[in-house]
Design a protein around this motif. Sequence first.
Motif, PDB file in Angstrom:
ATOM      1  N   SER A  18       0.425  -1.220   0.168  1.00  7.54           N
ATOM      2  CA  SER A  18      -0.205  -0.383   0.013  1.00  7.54           C
ATOM      3  C   SER A  18       1.205   1.316  -0.415  1.00  7.54           C
ATOM      4  O   SER A  18       2.189   1.481   0.854  1.00  7.54           O
ATOM      5  N   ARG A  20       0.805   5.195   0.874  1.00  6.15           N
ATOM      6  CA  ARG A  20      -0.021   5.976   1.699  1.00  6.15           C
ATOM      7  C   ARG A  20       0.385   7.745   1.766  1.00  6.15           C
ATOM      8  O   ARG A  20       1.938   7.537   1.989  1.00  6.15           O
ATOM      9  N   ARG A  21       0.046   8.849   2.073  1.00  4.96           N
ATOM     10  CA  ARG A  21       0.739  10.124   2.274  1.00  4.96           C
ATOM     11  C   ARG A  21       0.178  11.078   3.351  1.00  4.96           C
ATOM     12  O   ARG A  21      -0.876  10.687   4.002  1.00  4.96           O
ATOM     13  N   LYS A  22       1.457  11.213   4.869  1.00  5.71           N
ATOM     14  CA  LYS A  22       1.144  11.071   5.761  1.00  5.71           C
ATOM     15  C   LYS A  22       1.579  13.334   5.433  1.00  5.71           C
ATOM     16  O   LYS A  22       3.040  12.749   5.360  1.00  5.71           O
ATOM     17  N   THR A  26       5.711  10.721   1.296  1.00  4.60           N
ATOM     18  CA  THR A  26       4.597   9.594   1.378  1.00  4.60           C
ATOM     19  C   THR A  26       5.544   7.939   1.281  1.00  4.60           C
ATOM     20  O   THR A  26       6.821   7.956   2.444  1.00  4.60           O
ATOM     21  N   GLU A 250       7.248  -0.561   6.516  1.00  5.56           N
ATOM     22  CA  GLU A 250       6.897   1.182   6.001  1.00  5.56           C
ATOM     23  C   GLU A 250       8.654   1.558   5.872  1.00  5.56           C
ATOM     24  O   GLU A 250       9.663   1.912   6.010  1.00  5.56           O
TER      25      GLU A 250
END
Length: 270
Positions: A18, A20-22, A26, A250
């Motif tokens: 996956s 996702r952007r936080k 990225t 991650e």
Amino acid sequence: MEELEKEHKKATEIPLFSIRRKEKATIFSLNLSKISWFIIFPMFGFIYANIAFACLTNFSCLQFLPTPLYLGCFRGHDRLFIVACTYFAAILVLLNLSTYSYFKAKVSPVTRKGLFILGFSLSVVLALIGLTDEATGAHTIPLEEINYYLVLYFKIGSLIWIGQVYYSFRKNQDLLNPNSKSWLRKFETFLAIFGILALSIIFEQSYLSFDSELSLVSENIEALLEWVFLGLITLMPAVIMQIFKGHVLEFAIDKSQDTEGVELKRMENP
């Protein structure tokens, strides 16, 4: 049992991959327990397709079964041998990053950094083993001797790395969830089989070093043991990664600060 099933269900709900952007970062996430089987499967193809092709073409394997390193010296088979070594070296990098992140705050900084340095060196050495084995006998540099010591380093280094990782898991087993504890027990069984097979090969090779005519088993059986042993080595990263079930690796890239980070994170709410 109910808690184990709950943990297993939670782990299976985590996606394979996956993005996702936080804020301005990225984050790329890998489900290690799932992706491990996908990345290991091609390795088995590289290994056993190579020996199968050899038996169908250049060798009469019922009479003489080549060992993995011996086969890696032959033109046509050497390329696949190099690919296999390089590919598995990349798998070891992923495994090394995972263990390094997992044992953060669980083991001493010296142990953690030592594991990382040793693991990284094993990846580099494995890639070099493939290259030097392919060029053995075809270069003025004594690559055969270099290859021998590279293989020796890889064997000893791998045993130290695996032993330390297992010890660290055992030392922190109270922090493992039921599913991970179950896989740790399977890992122990795996290590027992691995150890027995390794000792059998070492003993046979040591026995032959004194007198080449003295052999406890035939050369074909010894080669077969090496191919089985190679299969176990290939499978080991996937077994270890199952202990990380419920975690994701991650890779975070923060463009605002131009920084990168790697972390093994437990997913509480996948």
